[in-house]
Write an enzyme that holds these catalytic residues in place. Structure first.
Site, PDB file in Angstrom:
ATOM      1  N   HIS A   1       0.831  -1.217   0.000  1.00  0.00           N
ATOM      2  CA  HIS A   1       0.000   0.000   0.000  1.00  0.00           C
ATOM      3  C   HIS A   1       0.862   1.264   0.000  1.00  0.00           C
ATOM      4  O   HIS A   1       0.478   2.269   0.598  1.00  0.00           O
ATOM      5  CB  HIS A   1      -0.995  -0.036   1.163  1.00  0.00           C
ATOM      6  CG  HIS A   1      -0.358  -0.159   2.531  1.00  0.00           C
ATOM      7  ND1 HIS A   1      -0.925  -0.877   3.559  1.00  0.00           N
ATOM      8  CD2 HIS A   1       0.796   0.369   3.039  1.00  0.00           C
ATOM      9  CE1 HIS A   1      -0.151  -0.783   4.637  1.00  0.00           C
ATOM     10  NE2 HIS A   1       0.896  -0.033   4.345  1.00  0.00           N
TER      11      HIS A   1
ATOM     12  N   GLU B   1       4.091  -5.745   8.385  1.00  0.00           N
ATOM     13  CA  GLU B   1       2.764  -5.497   7.792  1.00  0.00           C
ATOM     14  C   GLU B   1       2.206  -6.749   7.098  1.00  0.00           C
ATOM     15  O   GLU B   1       0.996  -6.875   6.906  1.00  0.00           O
ATOM     16  CB  GLU B   1       2.814  -4.341   6.786  1.00  0.00           C
ATOM     17  CG  GLU B   1       3.010  -2.978   7.433  1.00  0.00           C
ATOM     18  CD  GLU B   1       2.983  -1.829   6.427  1.00  0.00           C
ATOM     19  OE1 GLU B   1       2.798  -0.682   6.859  1.00  0.00           O
ATOM     20  OE2 GLU B   1       3.175  -2.061   5.217  1.00  0.00           O
TER      21      GLU B   1
HETATM   22  C1  DHB Z   1       6.185   3.194   2.438  1.00  0.00           C
HETATM   23  C2  DHB Z   1       5.608   1.939   2.576  1.00  0.00           C
HETATM   24  C3  DHB Z   1       4.558   1.734   3.452  1.00  0.00           C
HETATM   25  O1  DHB Z   1       3.948   0.534   3.654  1.00  0.00           O
HETATM   26  C4  DHB Z   1       4.065   2.769   4.178  1.00  0.00           C
HETATM   27  O2  DHB Z   1       3.009   2.558   4.962  1.00  0.00           O
HETATM   28  C5  DHB Z   1       4.638   4.034   4.066  1.00  0.00           C
HETATM   29  C6  DHB Z   1       5.697   4.235   3.196  1.00  0.00           C
HETATM   30  C7  DHB Z   1       7.291   3.459   1.502  1.00  0.00           C
HETATM   31  O3  DHB Z   1       7.971   2.527   1.080  1.00  0.00           O
HETATM   32  O4  DHB Z   1       7.474   4.607   1.113  1.00  0.00           O
HETATM   33 FE    FE Z   2       2.456   0.733   5.500  1.00  0.00          FE
END
Ligand code: DHB
Ligand code: FE
Length: 279
Positions: free
Chosen positions: A12, A240
C-alpha cells in the site's frame, strides 16, 4: 447467503497513490509498476464484489500512539480519506456496509475476538492506495468497503497466527450472512521493507517469494512466523505482512492463484501483489 469470491494481497505504498494523483504513472520509474497492474485491473473489472473487506493498518494517522486498538472494524456507512499532511487525497469517499459489518462484528465477538468498533474513522494510504491500485481513478468506488484495521505499529502486536485465525472467523461470518451478496477481502502492506534505522531500505526477495508461495499452498507456514523473523528477514515494516494472513484465513483451504506480481523498488519497498480465487 453471502459468498466470498476472492482475496487480494497488495502493498500500500503511499507513493503509488501520489504517482496517480499527480499524473506521473507514465514516468520511467513508475511505468513498469503500472504495466504490471494491467492484469490485476482487468481481473478487478470483471470481478467486482458487492463489498470488499480491506484489512490494513492505520499509520498513526487517525490513531495516535497513545490510543491504539489491536483489531478495529468500521461499521459506518461512509468514510473519508484522511489528511496525512498534504491534504486529503482527491479520491472518492468510501461507502461502508453497516449490515455486513455489524454481522461480522457480532459473529467475531461470539467467537471471542474482542473487536474495537468504529462508526467513523478517516482512512489513510493503507486503504486508499489499494483501492486506487485495483480500480484506478473512478468517480465513485465500484464496491462498498468495510475497513478492518490491524495494529502493526504499536507493540505488542497481534501474532501472525492470531491474524490468520481472525481471517478464518471472518470467513465463517461471511458464510453465515443471510443476504445473497458477493464479498472480496484484501490484505495490504509489505512486502519486505524498513523505513528507518540502520537497516532502512532492506528488502528480501527470497523471504517474500516463500511468503507468497506459502500464501497459496501452505498458509499455516506463514501463520507460524514469529514477529522477530518478520523483522529480521523482512525489515521492521515487513511485519505489515501479517495482515495478508487475515485475508488468507478467510478463504477456503484450496485457492487458485490467478495473478502474482513482484517489483523492486517501489519507494523503500519490495512491491508485491497476489489474487487468490476461492475454489
Ligand atoms: C512506504 C511503505 C509503506 O507501507 C508505508 O506505509 C509508508 C511508506 C514506503 O515505502 O514509502
Ligand atoms: Fe504501510
Amino acid at each position: 447467503m453471502a459468498k466470498l469470491i476472492a482475496g487480494m494481497g497488495t502493498s500500500h505504498v503511499p507513493g503509488v497513490g501520489a504517482a496517480m494523483d499527480n499524473g506521473k504513472t507514465g514516468e520511467a520509474y513508475w511505468q513498469p509498476l503500472f504495466e504490471g497492474f494491467k492484469p490485476l485491473r482487468e481481473w478487478h473489472k470483471n470481478n467486482v464484489p458487492d463489498v470488499n473487506i480491506v484489512v490494513f493498518n492505520d499509520h498513526a494517522t487517525s490513531y495516535s500512539l497513545d490510543n491504539y486498538s489491536t483489531f478495529t472494524i468500521g461499521v459506518g456507512d461512509h468514510f473519508r480519506p484522511a489528511d496525512e499532511g498534504w491534504g486529503r487525497r482527491q479520491v472518492p469517499d468510501v461507502e461502508g456496509h453497516p449490515e455486513l459489518a455489524w454481522h461480522i462484528t457480532e459473529s467475531l465477538m461470539a467467537e471471542e475476538f474482542d473487536m474495537a468498533v468504529a462508526a467513523s474513522v478517516d482512512l489513510d494510504h493503507g486503504l486508499t492506495v489499494p483501492l486506487s491500485i485495483a480500480y484506478d481513478q473512478p468517480e465513485k468506488w465500484p464496491t462498498a468497503v468495510i475497513p478492518l484495521i490491524v495494529n502493526v505499529i504499536q507493540h505488542p502486536l497481534p501474532t501472525a497466527m492470531r491474524c490468520y485465525k481472525l481471517g478464518q472467523a471472518i470467513g465463517r461470518a461471511i458464510a453465515s450472512f443471510p443476504e445473497d451478496i458477493s464479498v472480496g477481502i484484501w490484505g495490504t502492506g509489505g512486502l519486505s521493507h524498513q523505513l528507518g534505522g540502520e537497516r532502512a531500505g532492506v528488502v528480501n526477495p527470497e523471504f517474500d517469494k516463500a511468503f507468497l508461495d506459502n500464501l497459496t499452498q501452505n498458509p499455516i507456514a506463514n501463520a507460524e512466523i514469529p514477529h522477530t523473523d518478520f523483522i529480521r528477514e523482512a525489515g521492521a515494516e515487513g511485519i505489515e505482512m501479517i495482515m495478508w494472513n487475515v485475508m488468507r484465513g478467510a478463504l477456503n483451504d484450496d485457492v487458485k492463484e490467478i495473478y502474482r506480481f513482484y517489483h523492486i523498488p517501489v519507494s523503500a519497498t519490495a512491491y508485491g501483489a497476489i489474487i487468490l480465487e476461492n475454489s
